[in-house]
Design a protein around this motif. Sequence first.
Motif, PDB file in Angstrom:
ATOM      1  N   TYR A 168       0.842  -1.346  -0.084  1.00 44.88           N
ATOM      2  CA  TYR A 168      -0.198  -0.099  -0.075  1.00 44.88           C
ATOM      3  C   TYR A 168       0.893   1.324  -0.042  1.00 44.88           C
ATOM      4  O   TYR A 168       2.060   1.199   0.519  1.00 44.88           O
ATOM      5  N   TRP A 207      -1.005   2.586   4.997  1.00 46.60           N
ATOM      6  CA  TRP A 207      -1.500   1.788   5.875  1.00 46.60           C
ATOM      7  C   TRP A 207      -1.626   2.098   7.473  1.00 46.60           C
ATOM      8  O   TRP A 207      -0.378   2.253   7.893  1.00 46.60           O
ATOM      9  N   TYR A 218      -6.316   3.254   4.459  1.00 47.12           N
ATOM     10  CA  TYR A 218      -5.287   2.820   3.534  1.00 47.12           C
ATOM     11  C   TYR A 218      -5.351   3.646   2.115  1.00 47.12           C
ATOM     12  O   TYR A 218      -6.368   4.036   1.821  1.00 47.12           O
TER      13      TYR A 218
END
Length: 151
Positions: free
Chosen positions: A91, A94, A115
Amino acid sequence: MHIFQIKQVQVLPIPLAEAWTFFCDPRNLGAITPDWLCFDIRSEVPPCMYPGLIIEYRIKALAGLPMAWVTEITHVAAPNYFVDEQRFGPYRFWHHQHHFREVDEGVEMTDIVHYAMPYGVLGLAVHKLVVAKRLEQVFAFRQQKLATLFG
């Protein structure tokens, strides 16, 4: 950057101390993660987390490709909450809050995840096609597994 949110609340019929003992131990994360993620903790971890703890994982996320994921436990207020944040991984951003609160039925657990996807428009398309559903599956599995483990 678009920030997505997941919020899940679950009540388990156990005392707060028992919930905290289970969730503060990073080694238990694998037990509540679906097998298809091939979740594997690669670093040494203590039996109870602390602020600043770095945890290295290996997962198979998209198309079964292995990838590294590194998180840091940034906040711990036992037995009420802790926060993990991604340092490296799939990601762009996050931030995962884990809250625990005593209720008449036992412990109310609340997960709040914020996220964001990498790669701009391409990342948003992959989120819509795959990632959102996968995260729903992960949290649904977790909820069912915790209900099985703790009744």
